[in-house]
Write a protein that holds these residues in place. Structure first.
Motif, mmCIF file in Angstrom:
data_model
loop_
_atom_site.group_PDB
_atom_site.id
_atom_site.type_symbol
_atom_site.label_atom_id
_atom_site.label_comp_id
_atom_site.label_asym_id
_atom_site.label_seq_id
_atom_site.Cartn_x
_atom_site.Cartn_y
_atom_site.Cartn_z
ATOM 1 N N GLU A 1 0.822 -1.216 0.000
ATOM 2 C CA GLU A 1 0.000 0.000 0.000
ATOM 3 C C GLU A 1 0.852 1.261 0.000
ATOM 4 N N SER A 2 1.880 1.265 0.838
ATOM 5 C CA SER A 2 2.707 2.473 0.956
ATOM 6 C C SER A 2 3.568 2.691 -0.285
ATOM 7 N N LYS A 3 4.106 1.626 -0.852
ATOM 8 C CA LYS A 3 4.944 1.738 -2.051
ATOM 9 C C LYS A 3 4.103 1.846 -3.326
ATOM 10 N N LYS A 4 2.806 1.484 -3.182
ATOM 11 C CA LYS A 4 1.890 1.483 -4.333
ATOM 12 C C LYS A 4 2.430 0.650 -5.486
ATOM 13 N N ALA A 5 3.080 -0.470 -5.127
ATOM 14 C CA ALA A 5 3.669 -1.349 -6.138
ATOM 15 C C ALA A 5 3.737 -2.784 -5.626
ATOM 16 N N ILE A 6 3.615 -3.717 -6.552
ATOM 17 C CA ILE A 6 3.724 -5.139 -6.220
ATOM 18 C C ILE A 6 4.322 -5.846 -7.431
ATOM 19 N N THR A 7 5.128 -6.887 -7.201
ATOM 20 C CA THR A 7 5.793 -7.607 -8.287
ATOM 21 C C THR A 7 5.151 -8.977 -8.476
ATOM 22 N N ILE A 8 4.721 -9.241 -9.705
ATOM 23 C CA ILE A 8 4.083 -10.519 -10.029
ATOM 24 C C ILE A 8 4.977 -11.310 -10.980
ATOM 25 N N GLY A 9 5.244 -12.555 -10.641
ATOM 26 C CA GLY A 9 6.047 -13.432 -11.485
ATOM 27 C C GLY A 9 5.161 -14.174 -12.468
ATOM 28 N N ALA B 1 -5.128 -8.953 -13.240
ATOM 29 C CA ALA B 1 -4.297 -8.521 -12.108
ATOM 30 C C ALA B 1 -4.190 -6.998 -12.047
ATOM 31 N N ASN B 2 -4.010 -6.372 -13.206
ATOM 32 C CA ASN B 2 -3.934 -4.907 -13.237
ATOM 33 C C ASN B 2 -5.236 -4.285 -12.726
ATOM 34 N N ALA B 3 -6.372 -4.903 -13.087
ATOM 35 C CA ALA B 3 -7.674 -4.404 -12.629
ATOM 36 C C ALA B 3 -7.851 -4.611 -11.134
ATOM 37 N N VAL B 4 -7.398 -5.759 -10.625
ATOM 38 C CA VAL B 4 -7.487 -6.049 -9.188
ATOM 39 C C VAL B 4 -6.737 -4.999 -8.385
ATOM 40 N N PHE B 5 -5.496 -4.722 -8.758
ATOM 41 C CA PHE B 5 -4.688 -3.804 -7.956
ATOM 42 C C PHE B 5 -5.001 -2.333 -8.218
ATOM 43 N N ILE C 1 -2.606 0.355 -6.534
ATOM 44 C CA ILE C 1 -1.295 -0.296 -6.574
ATOM 45 C C ILE C 1 -0.945 -0.665 -8.014
ATOM 46 N N LYS C 2 0.278 -0.354 -8.429
ATOM 47 C CA LYS C 2 0.730 -0.670 -9.783
ATOM 48 C C LYS C 2 1.470 -2.000 -9.794
ATOM 49 N N VAL C 3 1.204 -2.800 -10.824
ATOM 50 C CA VAL C 3 1.845 -4.112 -10.942
ATOM 51 C C VAL C 3 3.125 -4.023 -11.764
ATOM 52 N N LYS C 4 4.190 -4.619 -11.231
ATOM 53 C CA LYS C 4 5.420 -4.806 -11.994
ATOM 54 C C LYS C 4 5.432 -6.268 -12.433
ATOM 55 N N TRP C 5 5.480 -6.511 -13.725
ATOM 56 C CA TRP C 5 5.475 -7.874 -14.253
ATOM 57 C C TRP C 5 6.893 -8.385 -14.429
ATOM 58 N N GLN C 6 7.204 -9.490 -13.736
ATOM 59 C CA GLN C 6 8.556 -10.042 -13.734
ATOM 60 C C GLN C 6 8.584 -11.421 -14.398
ATOM 61 N N PRO C 7 9.163 -11.533 -15.604
ATOM 62 C CA PRO C 7 9.276 -12.847 -16.245
ATOM 63 C C PRO C 7 10.165 -13.772 -15.411
ATOM 64 N N ILE C 8 9.746 -15.015 -15.246
ATOM 65 C CA ILE C 8 10.506 -15.968 -14.437
ATOM 66 C C ILE C 8 10.591 -17.317 -15.139
ATOM 67 N N TRP D 1 1.207 -15.501 -10.695
ATOM 68 C CA TRP D 1 -0.106 -15.278 -11.305
ATOM 69 C C TRP D 1 0.029 -15.418 -12.813
ATOM 70 N N ASN D 2 -0.276 -16.618 -13.325
ATOM 71 C CA ASN D 2 -0.158 -16.831 -14.770
ATOM 72 C C ASN D 2 -0.642 -18.240 -15.109
ATOM 73 N N GLY D 3 -1.952 -18.457 -15.036
ATOM 74 C CA GLY D 3 -2.456 -19.796 -15.279
ATOM 75 C C GLY D 3 -1.850 -20.779 -14.300
#
Length: 277
Positions: free
Chosen positions: A37-45, A70-74, A79-86, A104-106
């Motif tokens: 919440e404070s950083k307004k950011a979250i990283t999704i793999g 996911a973008n709609a949820v946050f 909160i903005k989503v950072k998408w991290q390929p893994i 979060w990817n199937g």
């Protein structure tokens, strides 16, 4: 260096290592919602080749059903989503190490994975299917006897393959599957007859073959594997995060946004009963 100085250096290094170790433990042990919440950011793999759930398009942009959802949820929480390929085979390790905050990817919900992560409510159903060339003459799982099978490493399909050997594992060549990092690589080998069949998620198979205009050249065969639930995976400590995602799912469905995203990617409403409540 005197013995006294050497001892002091050793204690300093020991304290630093202890602090680092404690920091890692603390990251995995605490509820991180206030930080998000404070950083307004979250990283999704995510696996950025997994169409149509989450993938990189020809312009290099991250797109897909899960990306939109996911973008709609946050967005509900600012909160903005950072998408991290893994590497999909290392997804739970990346989550545990704090390199990502969600998977979060199937991501299919299984008993084995539930020991490592906390799951949200399931939001979509999926099946594992066998994709073969029509020219191969294969029309059932039984026709794969003695033939070479492909699967994605670390996928729920490969997990089902090994957990239920009588369905397919006991009859294919070498009683195992050739494992690929991505389904795209596997499809290349299938097209070039290096494997006879590919065990894959139904949603991927349908979308990929449709986009490639290859639906008429392949058979998509459903076997005896149980249907799966797609869910979001979080660290066990992130109870508030899971709760907030579940709440947003239901709000998005109530507002019609979930259905809008679903129609865009699948042409139908794919929401589970849990989301529709």
């Amino acid at each position: 260096m005197t013995l006294k100085k050497a001892a002091a250096v050793f204690l300093t290094l020991l304290a630093a290592v202890t602090l680092i170790a404690c920091g890692k433990k603390d990251t995995n042990a605490k509820d991180n919602w206030k930080k998000f919440e404070s950083k307004k950011a979250i990283t999704i793999g995510f696996d950025n080749t997994f169409v149509p759930m989450g993938f990189k398009d020809k312009d290099g942009k991250n797109v897909g059903f899960d990306v939109d959802l996911a973008n709609a949820v946050f967005a509900e929480y600012g909160i903005k989503v950072k998408w991290q390929p893994i590497n999909w085979d290392l997804k739970e390790t990346e989550l545990k190490n704090g390199k990502i905050d969600l998977i979060w990817n199937g991501y299919s919900k299984t008993k084995e994975r539930a020991r490592k992560v906390s799951f949200t409510e399931p939001y979509m159903k999926n099946d594992q299917v066998l994709v073969v060339k029509k020219s191969s003459g294969i029309t059932s799982f039984a026709d794969m006897k003695g033939k070479t099978l492909g699967a994605q490493s670390g996928s729920s399909g490969y997990d089902a393959f090994t957990a239920n050997p009588k369905v397919l594992k006991d009859i294919v060549k070498d009683n195992d599957a050739t494992q690929y990092e991505t389904f795209t690589q596997a499809f290349i080998d299938l097209k070039n007859d290096r494997i006879a069949g590919l065990l894959i998620d139904r949603v991927y198979a349908n979308y990929y073959l449709k986009q490639e205009q290859e639906l008429d050249n392949y058979n998509i065969i459903k076997g005896k594997y149980a249907s799966e639930d797609f869910s979001v995976g979080a660290r066990k400590s992130d109870k508030t995060l899971v709760k907030k995602i579940n709440q947003a799912f239901k709000k998005l469905y109530k507002d019609g946004k979930f259905q809008e995203i679903s129609q865009k990617w699948f042409g139908e409403d794919v929401a589970t009963k849990a989301i529709k409540k």
